[in-house]
Design an enzyme around this catalytic site. Structure first.
Site, short mmCIF file in Angstrom:
data_model
loop_
_atom_site.label_atom_id
_atom_site.label_comp_id
_atom_site.label_asym_id
_atom_site.label_seq_id
_atom_site.Cartn_x
_atom_site.Cartn_y
_atom_site.Cartn_z
N ASP A 1 1.97 -10.73 37.03
CA ASP A 1 2.99 -9.77 36.59
C ASP A 1 2.52 -8.33 36.76
OD1 ASP A 1 4.35 -11.97 35.97
OD2 ASP A 1 4.37 -11.67 33.78
N TYR B 1 3.09 -7.06 40.16
CA TYR B 1 4.52 -6.83 40.36
C TYR B 1 4.94 -5.50 39.72
CZ TYR B 1 9.56 -7.54 40.01
OH TYR B 1 10.93 -7.39 40.10
N SER C 1 37.46 -25.29 32.12
CA SER C 1 36.56 -25.86 31.13
C SER C 1 36.35 -27.33 31.48
CB SER C 1 37.13 -25.69 29.73
OG SER C 1 38.36 -26.34 29.66
N LEU C 2 35.65 -28.04 30.66
CA LEU C 2 35.32 -29.43 31.01
C LEU C 2 35.85 -30.37 29.96
CD1 LEU C 2 31.55 -28.87 31.92
CD2 LEU C 2 33.34 -29.53 33.53
N GLU D 1 23.85 -32.63 35.88
CA GLU D 1 23.17 -31.36 35.54
C GLU D 1 23.05 -31.22 34.04
OE1 GLU D 1 25.95 -28.50 37.05
OE2 GLU D 1 25.84 -29.29 39.10
N LYS E 1 23.77 -29.53 30.58
CA LYS E 1 24.82 -28.61 30.10
C LYS E 1 24.16 -27.56 29.23
CE LYS E 1 29.48 -28.40 28.34
NZ LYS E 1 29.33 -27.25 27.45
N ASP F 1 23.51 -24.30 26.96
CA ASP F 1 24.24 -23.75 25.84
C ASP F 1 24.13 -22.23 25.85
OD1 ASP F 1 25.91 -24.06 23.80
OD2 ASP F 1 24.41 -24.70 22.32
N ARG G 1 33.94 -15.37 31.19
CA ARG G 1 35.02 -16.33 31.45
C ARG G 1 36.30 -15.90 30.74
NH1 ARG G 1 36.68 -20.91 28.63
NH2 ARG G 1 37.78 -22.39 29.96
N TYR H 1 21.21 -19.97 34.94
CA TYR H 1 21.21 -21.03 35.94
C TYR H 1 22.61 -21.06 36.52
CZ TYR H 1 16.67 -23.20 35.01
OH TYR H 1 15.33 -23.46 34.91
N LYS I 1 29.34 -34.25 38.05
CA LYS I 1 30.34 -33.71 38.98
C LYS I 1 30.39 -34.58 40.22
CE LYS I 1 29.32 -29.08 37.39
NZ LYS I 1 28.57 -27.84 37.63
N LYS J 1 28.39 -34.96 25.95
CA LYS J 1 27.71 -34.17 24.92
C LYS J 1 26.72 -34.99 24.10
CE LYS J 1 29.55 -30.12 24.16
NZ LYS J 1 30.76 -29.83 23.59
N CYS K 1 -6.52 -25.30 -1.87
CA CYS K 1 -6.14 -26.23 -0.80
C CYS K 1 -5.81 -27.60 -1.39
CB CYS K 1 -7.26 -26.36 0.22
SG CYS K 1 -6.95 -27.63 1.46
N CYS L 1 -8.79 -30.09 0.11
CA CYS L 1 -10.22 -29.99 -0.22
C CYS L 1 -10.50 -29.11 -1.44
CB CYS L 1 -11.01 -29.47 0.98
SG CYS L 1 -10.74 -27.73 1.33
N CYS M 1 -6.34 -22.27 4.08
CA CYS M 1 -7.42 -22.86 3.31
C CYS M 1 -8.71 -22.27 3.86
CB CYS M 1 -7.41 -24.37 3.51
SG CYS M 1 -9.00 -25.15 3.24
N CYS N 1 -13.17 -28.88 5.23
CA CYS N 1 -11.87 -29.43 4.80
C CYS N 1 -11.47 -30.57 5.73
CB CYS N 1 -10.81 -28.33 4.84
SG CYS N 1 -9.15 -28.95 4.50
S1 IVH Z 1 30.82 -26.61 35.31
C1 IVH Z 1 34.87 -26.88 36.57
N1 IVH Z 1 28.28 -27.02 34.79
O1 IVH Z 1 30.29 -25.53 29.84
C2 IVH Z 1 33.50 -26.66 36.16
N2 IVH Z 1 29.59 -25.90 33.16
O2 IVH Z 1 32.66 -26.74 28.67
C3 IVH Z 1 33.36 -25.81 34.98
N3 IVH Z 1 28.37 -25.21 31.18
O3 IVH Z 1 32.54 -22.97 30.69
C4 IVH Z 1 32.00 -25.60 34.53
N4 IVH Z 1 26.41 -25.97 31.81
O4 IVH Z 1 30.06 -22.36 30.33
C5 IVH Z 1 29.43 -26.52 34.35
N5 IVH Z 1 26.02 -27.43 34.47
C6 IVH Z 1 27.18 -26.91 34.03
C7 IVH Z 1 27.29 -26.27 32.79
C8 IVH Z 1 28.53 -25.77 32.39
C9 IVH Z 1 27.09 -25.33 30.86
C10 IVH Z 1 29.40 -24.58 30.32
C11 IVH Z 1 30.23 -23.55 31.04
C12 IVH Z 1 31.65 -24.01 30.90
C13 IVH Z 1 31.56 -24.93 29.73
C14 IVH Z 1 32.67 -25.94 29.80
#
Ligand code: IVH
Length: 677
Positions: free
Chosen positions: A42, A45, A91-92, A122, A124, A126, A145, A232, A299, A323, A417, A420, A435, A441
């Protein structure tokens, strides 16, 4: 005239140097963020960046918006402006059980009329979703979003995130490319941020997700710049004037080669069974990951199939979020006990009414330290919220005050402690009380031995906690070196220890003698010396003798070692008892390979395994192999989970497929050339 000529030639020189520096910095960013294979420390860099900053300050007319120095600098906004997503950010759909995953796969196959489907699985993450727009490879917009159709323009903030390239790397990208991903904070970054918040009298964030969201939605980009955010990428949005591969997994590899960060945990799997296997694997790895995930995402890998499946309302039919079960629960705090750790630190442990948190029964949780108990105002008898997340050890998050019984009482830090009986001392400025018994101890001694034997240290298989306690109780070991002098007949006198298990333990001890210098240093349990520091020490000094005899100043020359850590190492080796233990260990036959490069540090690709496939344009496969080996890499013929990278030339073979399945990063030729410099 002469003067102006002089100036223009100096600025010509500066321009050249500036371009050179930018190229170097971009190259190192790519290695660090996209490939996770930094080649320089680092400090080096930072030096390059500083040189560039200085030059740009001298020649402001040479500053460009995509210069690596131009990440911060925008003035605070009054409000965010609105961004319309040309393609909505979907969304999913969620699944919580195996059945729902089987149903999903069945629906997908029925709609497509096919027997088998490959999924890209992949983690998910947070954090929060982000859209990054690149025009001719330059980052022009970052947007949240929002409701999926309209989000907020957070370009200035996104530019401050080091892991997001301001300029795409390499070539071949579409003229317009929208990349989508998740911005998040690592567990470590989150903890550091919260300590900082607290030390400044500010409210800590409840979890890494909130911290990431709060940091990205800051009107002042200078604040965002100080937050440990990373990303990511997991997909693309709008694409114009250019083509992407026809499979999601390959698109991800392309994004990586263009300098974007892709999860190294993603994998190609087959059918519902493959998905579930991946889910279980990630569930077990979850706690060890440096960031929080709340499930996994599957996916459909073929883009043509994704298009055929389409979407209903706001979620695609081709993807599913699986989940993990909830990780917070409510229970009652029955008592607080104080555990003595390896360094004598007293940690308050909550004894709880057992409760299931995400499928695991929890009856103990950490309370961290006395200050935390006071800050959260936790009392014995309280109803508490516990969380099993980030750390393997669950923690007490907060108290439900409205349910406090009248006889609830405050836990007291013991004066002696509990193991001991030595005095408990708390040095000024330290968070923890300790301690003062040292190795007298039993708790400290046993913890030191457990640490020594642990997987990441000497890795002595079968030497578990119970066994260490028995050995110590019987007086068979007084220090870690005694382990190597144990005899079969001594072991056989122990409870639940037959002839066979005694033999196994002796064999495991024998096996552990062959180790590395870094592991050995880590195993000694020097305060403040974790695995990373141990590795730095080993590669910097190259020999134990040199580490033991190094002065405080010499120790501080090692990257990332400051005065406090240097002092701790220095003192450790000046202690007679410690040197005796080290001598005894070496006499017992502990050994490691000696390194040849003593001062120059490790080779850049040391420890990394490469597999070559397809035809490279610029060199033969053999040449590529030799180049890699010269940089310390190992080149093998088949792809496994342990493979670091697959280098794919034209018309790659089945190794390419295999890499996709195992989630091994794939480098195209330009990226490979760049890596080897
Ligand atoms: S794909 C159509 N991939 O989860 C595809 N989402 O519940 C839409 N998220 O809004 C998203 N990891 O913020 C995708 N590997 C991943 C994800 C991911 C986290 C989040 C993302 C999305 C939310 C949907």
């Amino acid at each position: 005239m002469a003067a102006s000529q002089h100036t223009s030639s100096t600025s010509g020189k500066a321009k050249k140097r500036i371009e050179e520096l930018r190229k170097q910095i971009d190259h190192h960013n790519y290695l660090y963020y996209a490939l996770d294979a930094p080649e320089i420390p680092d400090a080096e860099y930072d030096r390059l960046l500083r040189e560039l900053q200085d030059l740009e300050q001298q020649y402001p007319e040479l500053v460009t918006p995509d210069s690596p120095t131009q990440r911060v600098g925008a003035a605070p906004l009054k409000t965010f402006s609105e961004v319309r997503h040309e393609l909505p950010m979907l969304s999913l759909n969620n699944a919580f059980s195996d059945e729902e995953v089987y149903d999903f796969d069945r629906r997908v196959r029925e709609r497509l009329g096919v027997e088998n489907v490959e999924y890209h699985a992949e983690p998910k993450l947070d954090g929060l979703a982000i859209s990054l727009l690149y025009e001719r490879g330059r980052l022009v917009r970052g947007a949240t979003r929002g409701d999926g159709s309209r989000g907020e323009d957070v370009t200035q903030n996104v530019r401050t995130i080091g892991a997001i390239p301001l300029k795409l790397h390499g070539s071949g990208f579409p003229a317009l490319l929208e990349v989508r991903g998740e911005v998040f904070m690592t567990k470590e970054g989150f903890q550091q941020l919260n300590s900082l918040q607290e030390s400044q009298g500010l409210k800590p964030f409840a979890n890494p997700r909130n911290a990431a969201a709060g940091s990205l939605r800051q009107l002042d980009p200078r604040i965002t710049a100080q937050r440990p955010l990373t990303i990511y990428c997991y997909g693309t949005g709008i694409v114009k004037d250019g083509k992407l591969p026809d499979r999601h997994s390959m698109i991800m590899q392309k994004l990586r080669n263009w300098g974007l960060r892709i999860s190294p945990k993603a994998k190609l799997v087959k059918g519902a069974e493959g998905c579930l296997e991946y889910y279980r694997q990630m569930a077990t790895e979850r706690n060890q990951l440096p960031y929080e995930i709340d499930g996994v995402v599957y996916k459909v890998d073929k883009i043509a199939w994704q298009e055929q499946l389409g979407q209903i309302s706001r979620a695609p039919r081709w993807a599913l979020a699986h989940k993990f079960p909830a990780q917070e629960e409510i229970t009652r705090l029955l008592d607080v006990e104080w555990q003595v750790g390896r360094t004598g630190a007293l940690t308050p442990v909550a004894r709880l009414e057992p409760v299931s948190v995400g499928g695991v029964t929890v009856s103990n949780a950490t309370l961290h330290n006395q200050d935390e108990i006071e800050r959260k105002d936790i009392r014995i008898g309280d109803t508490v919220i516990i969380r099993r997340a980030g750390d393997v050890i669950p923690e007490v998050v907060s108290v439900v005050e409205s349910r406090r019984p009248t006889d609830a009482r405050r836990p007291q830090l013991p004066t002696h402690c509990p193991v001991c009986g030595s005095d408990v001392v708390r040095l000024p400025g330290e968070k923890v009380a300790r301690c003062s018994g040292g190795l007298y101890c039993p708790a400290q001694r046993r913890e030191a031995i457990k640490h020594f034997a642990s997987r990441r240290a000497m890795d002595i298989e079968g030497l578990g906690d119970k066994l260490v306690e028995q050995l110590d109780e019987k007086g068979l070991i007084r220090d870690v070196a005694d382990l190597y002098y144990l005899r079969q007949e001594q072991l056989e006198t122990l409870e639940r220890m037959g002839k066979k298990s005694a033999q196994n333990l002796l064999a495991a001890l024998e096996k552990s003698k062959k180790t590395t210098l870094a592991r050995f240093i880590f195993a000694l349990g020097i305060r403040q010396v974790g695995e990373a520091t141990a590795r730095e020490l080993a590669s910097y000094f190259g020999s134990l003798e040199r580490i033991m005899t190094a002065s405080r100043e010499q120790l501080q020359q090692v990257p990332d070692i400051g005065a406090v850590v240097a002092e701790s190492i220095y003192i450790f080796f000046r202690e007679k008892h410690n040197r005796e233990v080290v001598d005894k260990l070496i006499a017992a036959g502990i050994h490691w390979p000696t390194t040849t490069n003593r001062n120059s540090g490790p080779l850049p690709l040391a420890g990394k395994t490469f597999v070559l496939t397809g035809t490279l344009e610029s060199m033969s496969r053999n040449e590529a192999k030799e180049k890699l080996q010269a940089l310390g890499a190992k080149v093998t013929g088949s792809v496994s989970k342990k493979t670091g990278y697959v280098v794919a030339g034209a018309e790659p073979g089945s190794k390419y497929e295999r890499a996709l399945q195992l989630g091994v990063p794939i480098l195209d030729e330009p990226s490979f050339l760049e890596l080897i410099g």
